[in-house]
Design an enzyme around this catalytic site. Sequence first.
Site, short mmCIF file in Angstrom:
data_model
loop_
_atom_site.label_atom_id
_atom_site.label_comp_id
_atom_site.label_asym_id
_atom_site.label_seq_id
_atom_site.Cartn_x
_atom_site.Cartn_y
_atom_site.Cartn_z
N HIS A 107 13.15 15.04 7.28
CA HIS A 107 12.12 13.97 6.90
C HIS A 107 11.02 14.23 8.05
CE1 HIS A 107 15.00 13.00 4.23
NE2 HIS A 107 14.10 11.68 3.70
N HIS A 140 7.80 13.95 -2.49
CA HIS A 140 8.46 13.40 -1.32
C HIS A 140 9.62 14.38 -1.04
CE1 HIS A 140 10.55 11.12 1.88
NE2 HIS A 140 11.50 10.96 1.33
N LYS A 185 15.50 -0.34 3.24
CA LYS A 185 14.33 -0.07 3.88
C LYS A 185 13.27 -0.07 2.71
CE LYS A 185 15.33 3.47 7.48
NZ LYS A 185 15.35 4.89 7.99
N ARG A 204 7.97 -15.78 2.56
CA ARG A 204 9.27 -15.23 3.54
C ARG A 204 10.36 -14.57 3.12
NH1 ARG A 204 7.18 -20.28 5.86
NH2 ARG A 204 5.16 -19.82 7.17
N GLU A 227 19.02 1.12 11.83
CA GLU A 227 18.48 2.48 12.51
C GLU A 227 18.42 2.18 14.15
OE1 GLU A 227 16.34 4.96 10.15
OE2 GLU A 227 15.35 5.94 11.85
N LYS A 240 25.79 7.28 2.05
CA LYS A 240 24.67 6.51 2.41
C LYS A 240 25.18 5.13 2.94
CE LYS A 240 19.93 4.94 2.29
NZ LYS A 240 18.37 5.05 2.02
N HIS A 300 7.54 14.30 6.33
CA HIS A 300 6.72 13.54 6.28
C HIS A 300 5.18 14.08 6.68
CE1 HIS A 300 9.60 9.58 6.59
NE2 HIS A 300 9.61 10.45 5.28
N ASN A 350 17.54 10.71 7.92
CA ASN A 350 16.28 11.20 8.01
C ASN A 350 16.03 13.00 8.17
OD1 ASN A 350 14.43 9.30 7.13
ND2 ASN A 350 14.55 8.34 9.17
N GLU A 406 17.41 15.14 -1.91
CA GLU A 406 18.21 14.13 -1.01
C GLU A 406 19.47 14.20 -1.36
OE1 GLU A 406 16.54 12.34 1.23
OE2 GLU A 406 14.76 11.62 0.53
N ARG A 455 21.60 5.81 11.79
CA ARG A 455 21.07 5.86 10.34
C ARG A 455 20.14 6.93 10.54
NH1 ARG A 455 19.05 1.17 6.56
NH2 ARG A 455 18.02 2.47 5.02
P1 NAD Z 1 8.26 8.07 -7.61
O1 NAD Z 1 8.48 6.78 -7.38
O2 NAD Z 1 6.82 8.45 -7.34
O3 NAD Z 1 8.78 8.57 -8.92
C1 NAD Z 1 8.54 9.78 -9.36
C2 NAD Z 1 7.69 9.94 -10.51
O4 NAD Z 1 8.62 9.71 -11.72
C3 NAD Z 1 6.75 9.00 -10.91
O5 NAD Z 1 5.54 9.26 -11.51
C4 NAD Z 1 7.24 8.01 -11.73
O6 NAD Z 1 6.34 7.14 -12.49
C5 NAD Z 1 8.37 8.53 -12.51
N1 NAD Z 1 9.40 8.21 -13.18
C6 NAD Z 1 10.40 7.46 -12.56
N2 NAD Z 1 11.16 7.22 -13.25
C7 NAD Z 1 11.14 7.86 -14.49
C8 NAD Z 1 11.87 8.25 -15.52
N3 NAD Z 1 12.96 7.91 -15.74
N4 NAD Z 1 11.26 8.92 -16.50
C9 NAD Z 1 10.10 9.46 -16.24
N5 NAD Z 1 9.33 9.38 -15.51
C10 NAD Z 1 9.94 8.34 -14.54
O7 NAD Z 1 9.20 8.91 -6.62
P2 NAD Z 1 10.73 8.94 -5.91
O8 NAD Z 1 10.77 10.52 -5.68
O9 NAD Z 1 11.50 8.38 -6.89
O10 NAD Z 1 10.71 8.38 -4.63
C11 NAD Z 1 9.77 8.68 -3.55
C12 NAD Z 1 9.56 7.58 -2.59
O11 NAD Z 1 10.77 6.83 -1.98
C13 NAD Z 1 8.67 7.73 -1.51
O12 NAD Z 1 7.64 6.95 -1.34
C14 NAD Z 1 9.53 7.83 -0.31
O13 NAD Z 1 8.95 7.51 0.92
C15 NAD Z 1 10.47 6.67 -0.61
N6 NAD Z 1 11.81 6.63 -0.29
C16 NAD Z 1 12.31 5.53 0.43
C17 NAD Z 1 13.46 5.70 0.74
C18 NAD Z 1 14.28 4.26 1.43
O14 NAD Z 1 15.29 4.64 2.03
N7 NAD Z 1 13.55 3.32 1.12
C19 NAD Z 1 14.39 7.04 0.94
C20 NAD Z 1 13.79 8.10 0.38
C21 NAD Z 1 12.60 8.02 -0.24
N1 GLY Z 2 16.26 7.35 3.56
C1 GLY Z 2 16.45 7.33 5.12
C2 GLY Z 2 17.07 6.16 5.34
O1 GLY Z 2 17.62 5.03 4.30
O2 GLY Z 2 17.57 5.29 6.28
#
Ligand code: NAD
Ligand code: GLY
Length: 369
Positions: free
Chosen positions: A257, A274, A152, A130, A246, A236, A261, A254, A194, A250
């Site tokens: 997005h 992404h 998030k 939890r 949100e 942010k 998405h 997006n 971003e 907030r």
């Molecule tokens: P990812 O986590 O898939 O990483 C991208 C690629 O880079 C992967 O293959 C990873 O293994 C590789 N990688 C990571 N760090 C590395 C490094 N230092 N050297 C070499 N390779 C490396 O993608 P991302 O773009 O980091 O994140 C995208 C995700 O984040 C999506 O799922 C998206 O929905 C999510 N997201 C979440 C929020 C939030 O607020 N929680 C906001 C934006 C995006």
């Molecule tokens: N990436 C959108 C949020 O964190 O709200």
Amino acid sequence: MSSVVSEPAILHQVAIGLGERSYPILIGSGLLGAPACWRDLPAAPAAMIVSNSTVAPLYLQRLAGALQGRFRKVHHVVLPDGEAHKDWATLNAVFDALLAHACDRKTVLFALGGGVVGDMTGFAAACYMRGVPFVQVPTTLLAQVDSSVGGKTAINHPLGKNMIGAFHQPVRVVCDLDTLATLPARELSAGLAEVIKYGPIADMGFLDWIEEHLAALLARETGALAEAVRRSCEIKAAVVGQDERESGLRAILNFGHTFGHAIEAGLGYGEWLHGEAVGCGMVMAMQLSRGLGLVDDALVQRVTRLVRAAGLPVQGPRLGADRYLELMRVDKKAEGGDIRFVVIESPGRAGVRPAPEPLVREVLERCTA
Ligand code: NAD
Ligand code: GLY
């Protein structure tokens, strides 16, 4: 920028103010191995580092070594890499590891990787017993400027992105810029989407700065990256500090997005990154804003040029307008099946509103190939 371990230096610290859930974002070089970054974390007998098959061979040892003095036991679990694995089965592997090591409710989770690892680790931390504390250690530009901050957490569902999740704030975010040296160029560009986002929605001065420093960012100059991460996190943090869950404001984070998405889900997760989908989605959202009479063509062209120069696509895949609309109705901002878009109300200011379907279809027609 060098991939060798540099002398630890915290270049910037950004605070995110959420009352008792407040935490610092540390930004700098050589931070993974720096004991100073790992002090004052919640006391616990064990830590669990969650990483993936790409990042673990590069950075797991360095982080585990630094944590060894801080926790009696430092466990780890290595997940398969990729957006396609941001699902129940992979999430369950984290729970399997936590239970196999008899981790208690004080265990601190560490998300070492990009946004996929960060979102899944955060969700695992929200659910395990939890709720246990977790630390974000983002290793992609996208994760450092966006996903690691704000709490998030989620996994994807085949019918919609990030549909199963929870709000769960990390206790700390540690952005080691050195890790960006090994990031593939395509991923660096995805992160820039971003970064660019924060300009039109919140700070036109930052948009000027990004335009002026794009070459330095693409060349991974530490100073430029540090400033991009600092200002992005600051914007942010200010937004999340006002609207953690949100209920309104907030949603502006997006921007791009809703279209983005739909591209990701429509093509199958992982086909476009992404950040690529968000970059293209921002161009579509700019066109929509112009169609609504909110901004002029000069701003649309300016953002489009910057997205393209950052190495991102500006034309979406031809999924067909009906398919886009179907996918966008699953968006979390939709209300009663009505799609709501983040639009630019004026330069540096965003809002959320519905748009007439013929206009959305026109934008999709113009912006897909
Ligand atoms: P990812 O986590 O898939 O990483 C991208 C690629 O880079 C992967 O293959 C990873 O293994 C590789 N990688 C990571 N760090 C590395 C490094 N230092 N050297 C070499 N390779 C490396 O993608 P991302 O773009 O980091 O994140 C995208 C995700 O984040 C999506 O799922 C998206 O929905 C999510 N997201 C979440 C929020 C939030 O607020 N929680 C906001 C934006 C995006
Ligand atoms: N990436 C959108 C949020 O964190 O709200």
